[in-house]
Scaffold this active site. Sequence first.
Site, mmCIF file in Angstrom:
data_model
loop_
_atom_site.group_PDB
_atom_site.id
_atom_site.type_symbol
_atom_site.label_atom_id
_atom_site.label_comp_id
_atom_site.label_asym_id
_atom_site.label_seq_id
_atom_site.Cartn_x
_atom_site.Cartn_y
_atom_site.Cartn_z
ATOM 1 N N CYS A 150 0.750 -1.302 -0.108
ATOM 2 C CA CYS A 150 -0.021 -0.012 0.045
ATOM 3 C C CYS A 150 0.629 1.224 -0.092
ATOM 4 O O CYS A 150 0.290 2.373 -0.444
ATOM 5 C CB CYS A 150 -1.108 -0.190 1.263
ATOM 6 S SG CYS A 150 -0.188 -0.616 2.567
ATOM 7 N N HIS A 243 -2.191 6.674 3.667
ATOM 8 C CA HIS A 243 -0.794 6.766 4.002
ATOM 9 C C HIS A 243 -0.244 8.000 3.545
ATOM 10 O O HIS A 243 -0.485 8.299 2.288
ATOM 11 C CB HIS A 243 -0.040 5.555 3.162
ATOM 12 C CG HIS A 243 -0.221 4.048 3.743
ATOM 13 N ND1 HIS A 243 -1.119 3.974 5.213
ATOM 14 C CD2 HIS A 243 -0.144 3.068 3.612
ATOM 15 C CE1 HIS A 243 -0.813 2.803 5.372
ATOM 16 N NE2 HIS A 243 -0.480 2.008 4.410
ATOM 17 N N ASN A 328 -4.890 3.732 1.684
ATOM 18 C CA ASN A 328 -4.179 2.641 1.738
ATOM 19 C C ASN A 328 -4.912 1.145 1.185
ATOM 20 O O ASN A 328 -4.693 0.295 0.645
ATOM 21 C CB ASN A 328 -3.467 2.429 2.845
ATOM 22 C CG ASN A 328 -4.286 2.414 4.232
ATOM 23 O OD1 ASN A 328 -4.880 3.449 4.491
ATOM 24 N ND2 ASN A 328 -4.483 1.253 4.966
HETATM 25 P P1 NAP Z 1 -7.151 -8.725 7.941
HETATM 26 O O1 NAP Z 1 -8.080 -7.472 8.365
HETATM 27 O O2 NAP Z 1 -6.256 -9.047 9.034
HETATM 28 O O3 NAP Z 1 -7.895 -9.710 7.123
HETATM 29 C C1 NAP Z 1 -7.418 -10.957 6.825
HETATM 30 C C2 NAP Z 1 -8.365 -12.010 6.205
HETATM 31 O O4 NAP Z 1 -7.814 -13.023 5.852
HETATM 32 C C3 NAP Z 1 -9.743 -12.126 6.992
HETATM 33 O O5 NAP Z 1 -10.682 -12.348 6.164
HETATM 34 C C4 NAP Z 1 -9.395 -13.485 7.680
HETATM 35 O O6 NAP Z 1 -10.383 -14.339 7.966
HETATM 36 C C5 NAP Z 1 -8.448 -14.361 6.458
HETATM 37 N N1 NAP Z 1 -7.578 -15.051 7.204
HETATM 38 C C6 NAP Z 1 -6.709 -14.813 8.171
HETATM 39 N N2 NAP Z 1 -5.953 -16.075 8.680
HETATM 40 C C7 NAP Z 1 -6.549 -17.041 7.742
HETATM 41 C C8 NAP Z 1 -6.504 -18.622 7.595
HETATM 42 N N3 NAP Z 1 -5.472 -19.109 8.454
HETATM 43 N N4 NAP Z 1 -6.998 -19.115 6.613
HETATM 44 C C9 NAP Z 1 -7.938 -18.550 5.939
HETATM 45 N N5 NAP Z 1 -8.264 -17.404 5.918
HETATM 46 C C10 NAP Z 1 -7.638 -16.362 7.103
HETATM 47 O O7 NAP Z 1 -6.024 -8.112 6.874
HETATM 48 P P2 NAP Z 1 -5.814 -7.043 5.844
HETATM 49 O O8 NAP Z 1 -5.298 -5.774 6.217
HETATM 50 O O9 NAP Z 1 -7.321 -7.087 4.867
HETATM 51 O O10 NAP Z 1 -4.664 -7.667 4.569
HETATM 52 C C11 NAP Z 1 -5.089 -8.472 3.977
HETATM 53 C C12 NAP Z 1 -3.841 -8.697 3.096
HETATM 54 O O11 NAP Z 1 -3.712 -7.695 2.212
HETATM 55 C C13 NAP Z 1 -2.591 -8.977 3.798
HETATM 56 O O12 NAP Z 1 -1.647 -9.897 3.114
HETATM 57 C C14 NAP Z 1 -1.945 -7.534 3.713
HETATM 58 O O13 NAP Z 1 -0.513 -7.498 3.689
HETATM 59 C C15 NAP Z 1 -2.506 -7.145 2.345
HETATM 60 N N6 NAP Z 1 -2.796 -5.759 2.047
HETATM 61 C C16 NAP Z 1 -3.052 -5.011 2.835
HETATM 62 C C17 NAP Z 1 -3.396 -3.696 2.996
HETATM 63 C C18 NAP Z 1 -4.226 -2.752 4.057
HETATM 64 O O14 NAP Z 1 -3.976 -1.566 3.900
HETATM 65 N N7 NAP Z 1 -4.796 -3.057 5.028
HETATM 66 C C19 NAP Z 1 -2.966 -2.800 1.677
HETATM 67 C C20 NAP Z 1 -2.274 -3.721 0.797
HETATM 68 C C21 NAP Z 1 -2.089 -4.999 0.960
HETATM 69 P P3 NAP Z 1 -10.975 -14.149 9.417
HETATM 70 O O15 NAP Z 1 -11.885 -12.778 9.481
HETATM 71 O O16 NAP Z 1 -12.115 -15.294 9.377
HETATM 72 O O17 NAP Z 1 -10.077 -14.480 10.440
#
Ligand code: NAP
Length: 351
Positions: A150, A243, A328
């Site tokens: 991001c 960001h 982001n």
């Molecule tokens: P998050 O809010 O923690 O969400 C994670 C998601 O993955 C939830 O749907 C969760 O499901 C699922 N998950 C977690 N552990 C799992 C498992 N063992 N098996 C299957 N599903 C699982 O994270 P996020 O911020 O959305 O980020 C997701 C990805 O995008 C990451 O790789 C992050 O680095 C990337 N990213 C994030 C951003 C940002 O600004 N946030 C920007 C760019 C890229 P449950 O709800 O059921 O636990």
Amino acid sequence: MKLKVGILGATGMVGQRFIQYLKNHPWFEIEGLMASSASAGKKYRDAAKWYLKEEIPEGISDMIVEEMDIKVAKEHDLDIVFSAIPAEIAKEIEENFAKEIPVFSNTSTYRMEDDIPLVVPEVNPEHLNLIEIQKKKRNWNGFIVTNPNCSTIGLVIPLKPVMDNFGIESVNVTTMQALSGAGYEGVPSMAILDNMVPFIKNEEEKMESESLKILGKFESAGIKFADFDVFASCNRIMVLDGHTEAAFVKTEKDFEIDEIKKVLRKFHGEPQKLKLPTAPENPIVVMEKDDRPQPRLDRDLGNGMIVSVGRIRKKNEKLLKFICLSHNTIRGAAGASVLNAELAYKKRLFV
Ligand code: NAP
């Protein structure tokens, strides 16, 4: 007829932005929501940690969240999936889906692999040519296309017109990153309230390497990385979304501030030419006020898809300073992935 899409990690911070961006999409329709086994079997409204101001869209709220299994994609006859899952679990899960259908991923796991496109549609659309190489090499029916981290995305968009017009010798960037970038469980309130944390694991390395791949050239043998150094210092601050980055760019040719403003304002790419549904009319807005951009005021410009650039200054000959801001979880995540899928679809790279 609309394409049927699934969301891996639908309950998370990025997952819910996918829902927001896809709910009235002219080409794509949400047919599958997948998350961890702790969420599987629950109604979406009971499983999601919903943090957006608007309500969960009707029709999504009652959908049942399912396991992250390719069988689900087959049952729903999905055409593509968007992925927003933790990097540690993405290797196998994304591969299982990509063997069958296209995967547009936010996760870092595959970004730097030679045959995986890491794409910002306004900056390096030609990197999608890697899809053909990837499919042959891996013998997959589908493929993986990634979007960058991001903070990288908000930086490379203004860097691209600067690089094309004045050349770049080096980039020094300091970030002030929002809490949503760390996911729902990311930063404990006791660590961030009244505070700033001068460390985000792996973030500096990602910015320093991903930027050079994105700003590199597609050649028949793969991507030739851009040839300059990027130095990043990444910090977490107490902002919900958006960001902010302070960039110092050493250019190859000298410039006038007005020339920089002009190339930033004029900048546009294939998403604008093709009028893709999620593309902002102008990917960059140049701000003239001394105290802008600011996250709370400017992160939602262009539905969160615009990068705001301000405080454009010339320090010395060939030394440019500016502040950029991007949303982001939208421009830096879900919106970026949706734009990648729109571009790939418009170029008939799938279906
Ligand atoms: P998050 O809010 O923690 O969400 C994670 C998601 O993955 C939830 O749907 C969760 O499901 C699922 N998950 C977690 N552990 C799992 C498992 N063992 N098996 C299957 N599903 C699982 O994270 P996020 O911020 O959305 O980020 C997701 C990805 O995008 C990451 O790789 C992050 O680095 C990337 N990213 C994030 C951003 C940002 O600004 N946030 C920007 C760019 C890229 P449950 O709800 O059921 O636990």
